[in-house]
Scaffold this motif. Structure first.
Motif, PDB file in Angstrom:
ATOM      1  N   ILE A 468      38.897  92.282 -38.872  1.00 22.57           N
ATOM      2  CA  ILE A 468      39.537  90.971 -38.742  1.00 22.57           C
ATOM      3  C   ILE A 468      38.829  89.934 -39.611  1.00 22.57           C
ATOM      4  N   ILE A 469      37.491  90.003 -39.642  1.00 23.00           N
ATOM      5  CA  ILE A 469      36.737  89.049 -40.467  1.00 23.00           C
ATOM      6  C   ILE A 469      37.043  89.258 -41.943  1.00 23.00           C
ATOM      7  N   PHE A 471      39.741  90.567 -43.205  1.00 25.97           N
ATOM      8  CA  PHE A 471      41.114  90.089 -43.431  1.00 25.97           C
ATOM      9  C   PHE A 471      41.151  88.571 -43.521  1.00 25.97           C
ATOM     10  N   TYR A 472      40.376  87.910 -42.689  1.00 28.05           N
ATOM     11  CA  TYR A 472      40.339  86.451 -42.718  1.00 28.05           C
ATOM     12  C   TYR A 472      39.789  85.939 -44.045  1.00 28.05           C
ATOM     13  N   THR A 473      38.781  86.587 -44.587  1.00 29.94           N
ATOM     14  CA  THR A 473      38.226  86.159 -45.878  1.00 29.94           C
ATOM     15  C   THR A 473      39.236  86.344 -46.998  1.00 29.94           C
ATOM     16  N   PHE A 475      42.645  86.510 -46.423  1.00 29.06           N
ATOM     17  CA  PHE A 475      43.837  85.739 -46.091  1.00 29.06           C
ATOM     18  C   PHE A 475      43.697  84.282 -46.517  1.00 29.06           C
ATOM     19  N   ASN A 476      42.485  83.748 -46.463  1.00 27.35           N
ATOM     20  CA  ASN A 476      42.270  82.354 -46.824  1.00 27.35           C
ATOM     21  C   ASN A 476      42.110  82.151 -48.318  1.00 27.35           C
ATOM     22  N   ASP A 477      42.123  83.246 -49.068  1.00 26.22           N
ATOM     23  CA  ASP A 477      42.107  83.142 -50.523  1.00 26.22           C
ATOM     24  C   ASP A 477      43.555  83.142 -51.000  1.00 26.22           C
ATOM     25  N   ASP A 481      46.299  86.828 -50.610  1.00 24.07           N
ATOM     26  CA  ASP A 481      46.907  86.874 -49.293  1.00 24.07           C
ATOM     27  C   ASP A 481      47.962  87.973 -49.167  1.00 24.07           C
ATOM     28  N   VAL A 485      46.396  93.746 -42.629  1.00 21.33           N
ATOM     29  CA  VAL A 485      45.341  94.096 -41.680  1.00 21.33           C
ATOM     30  C   VAL A 485      45.013  95.582 -41.777  1.00 21.33           C
ATOM     31  N   CYS A 488      42.506  96.207 -44.409  1.00 24.08           N
ATOM     32  CA  CYS A 488      41.176  95.724 -44.029  1.00 24.08           C
ATOM     33  C   CYS A 488      40.531  96.643 -42.996  1.00 24.08           C
ATOM     34  N   GLY A 513      32.407  88.564 -46.873  1.00 21.37           N
ATOM     35  CA  GLY A 513      32.999  89.841 -46.494  1.00 21.37           C
ATOM     36  C   GLY A 513      32.142  91.023 -46.912  1.00 21.37           C
TER      37      GLY A 513
END
Length: 555
Positions: A468-469, A471-473, A475-477, A481, A485, A488, A513
């Motif tokens: 999840i972390i 993916f978050y790194t 997703f925020n790029d 994007d 998941v 990741c 990440g």
């Protein structure tokens, strides 16, 4: 009054005591703490060496592993590659052959050997070569060796390690020459990107086919020997690295006669993944059989061998079912592949002409590709195809197999197959209403059962949170994007299982990440139990108090 000498040991001094306290903090008090800190030191030294200009071909610029473009090479990349090497994972944002010099590749070989054979194991074996008795007499040394690569019996740890490590080194030497002869004399072609209808799809790394030029090692035995050395160390240590130029891992050797090369690689993968104690038991059994004596395999060797082979057979069978039974419109090795609107789906007769060329024996090579890659997901990371073209069922299957990993006391990561076996046997005993978990007429201790469930649950939480972390790194790029998941989770499970397979996102993960993946790789290599114990005090206060027992309802 006579002054005492400053060298008098009877004189108390604050400074020596403070230094002793600092030294204990640095090296640790318990065996897991000492192992944990030793690996950290080697990782830091290795990353520094990999960041030096002598290790880089093009200065501080590296070739990306996914689309052969370039970007700046930072210390975080060196640290990530160093951790991936010593944990025998194989995840890397860079193309090793086009980014690192021979010196940098030598550093990687050393790190892979430290991670595969065991850091403490190598140090103590080398140290004992210069001793007359050539054996470990210190109990702390033996316990440390046992916790890293030893068997369940302390008395035979040092002997088993000497025999198994010697066997692995001999195998490395033999396969190094076999690989070098094959790479030098067999016609193997460089991989090139496919262009379809005039549209350049070179950024899609899975669309590679055989070119018209031979690989650099062809009729160049010195270079072939170097590639053979690097690859044999990587294969038997289940590291997943290679120094072949272009393509995906050993994609250039995926077809026809090169199946023999893959078969040799598979032998090394199994040797490295079954565990040092099992290697020792098999060698001793062969010796005793020649002498007419009987030798019984230990319970660990029996469980490790059966569970390792069982997981491999089930994985391969399930992979064939997913690939041949998949009828969707995306991601199928047998049917074809789709990438947006650029490349259409190809049927089985024409797919190899545009995407992965499967040689003259198309169906044979595709079936072997399914089998080989399913076995490589156990911990090896040596692949012949891009993981993105697999059926979704196969991708989830490989997540499970990467999570399981290989045997304990081996070069493999994951929760280990014996942990899975204990959990399944415990569930089966519960279903049958039995209080004890029994296998081969031996009762499994309650502590082992409890530890197995703790390892599995901790690993699930670790992989899920890390995925999840990551993916978050991504997703925020705004530029990255497009990743899912699944990709990741696939990446973090690959890191935990020290496999090295990726669905093409390694090069796009930012520094935060990368740090998360480094932690996951480290836990996968050292083991969940050893990692948890590295944070435990030598004499926890909780063990001194006994509380009254009371049951609660669960489930």
């Amino acid at each position: 009054m006579v002054k005492k000498s400053p060298f008098d040991r009877s004189r108390k001094s604050i400074r020596p005591k403070s230094w002793r306290i600092l030294w204990r903090i640095l090296i640790g008090k318990t065996i897991p703490q000492k192992l944990f800190r030793a690996y950290i030191v080697v990782i830091l030294l290795g990353s520094i060496l990999l960041y030096l200009p002598i290790s880089l071909q093009n200065g501080y610029s590296m070739v990306l592993d996914n689309d052969c473009s370039t970007r700046a090479y930072t210390y975080w990349d060196a640290l990530f590659i160093g951790v991936s090497a010593i944990t025998n994972t194989g995840l890397t944002p860079a193309v090793i052959s086009e980014t690192l010099t021979p010196f940098g590749q030598v550093v990687m070989i050393i790190l892979m050997e430290f991670g595969g054979l065991g850091l403490m194991t190598i140090i103590y074996l080398i140290w004992n070569l210069f001793k007359r008795n050539n054996r470990a007499n210190n109990l702390n040394q033996i316990i440390m060796l046992q916790s890293e690569r030893g068997n369940e019996k302390i008395a035979g740890t040092f002997k088993s390690l000497k025999i198994s490590v010697s066997f692995i080194i001999v195998c490395q030497i033999c396969f190094m020459f076999l690989y070098s002869f094959w790479l030098c004399w067999m016609p193997i072609y460089n991989q090139i990107p496919v262009t379809y209808n005039g549209s350049d799809v070179s950024t899609i790394n899975s669309l590679m086919t055989d070119g018209s030029n031979y690989i650099q090692a062809h009729h160049n035995y010195a270079y072939a020997l170097w590639e053979g050395l690097f690859f044999t160390v990587s294969a038997i240590n289940n590291a997943g690295f290679d120094n072949f130029k272009g393509g995906i891992s050993i994609a250039a050797l995926r077809n026809d006669w090169n199946i023999i090369f893959q078969f040799m690689t598979l032998i090394q993968i199994i040797i490295g993944g079954i565990g040092f104690p099992l290697i020792y038991d098999v060698i001793e059994k062969i010796k005793c059989k020649r002498k007419g004596q009987t030798y019984k395999l230990t319970l660990f060797s029996k469980v490790a061998l059966i569970s390792y082979l069982s997981v491999g057979v089930i994985t391969a069978a399930a992979a064939f079912g997913f690939e041949f039974g998949y009828t969707g419109s995306e991601n199928a090795l047998v049917l074809g592949s789709t990438y947006g609107t650029t490349v259409p789906i190809y049927d089985i007769a024409h797919y190899h002409e545009y995407a992965h060329e499967f040689g003259k024996n198309v169906m044979l090579n595709k079936c072997w590709a399914i089998f080989f890659n399913s076995m490589a997901t156990r911990s090896a990371g040596v692949g012949t195809i891009n993981q993105s073209i697999l059926a979704p069922g196969s991708q989830w299957l490989y997540i499970v197999t990467m999570f399981i990993g290989g045997s304990p006391s081996s070069t493999a990561g994951g929760i280990r197959v014996t942990t899975l076996t204990v959990i399944l046997l415990t569930i089966l005993a519960k279903i049958k209403g039995r209080n004890d978990v029994v296998i081969f007429r031996r009762k499994i201790p309650e502590q082992t059962i409890r530890e197995s469930f703790i390892v599995a649950l901790t690993a699930v939480i670790l992989v899920a949170v890390a995925g999840i972390i990551v993916f978050y790194t991504l997703f925020n790029d705004p530029q990255n994007d497009k990743y899912t998941v699944l990709q990741c989770i696939y990446e973090t499970t690959s890191a935990f299982g020290t496999v090295g397979f990726s669905m093409g996102i390694t090069s796009y993960i930012n520094h935060f990440g990368q740090i998360i993946l480094c932690l996951v790789m480290f836990v996968g290599q050292l083991g969940v139990s050893s990692t948890l114990l590295s944070w435990t005090k030598k004499n926890p206060k909780g063990n001194r108090v006994v509380y009254p027992e009371e049951s609660i309802r669960v489930g």
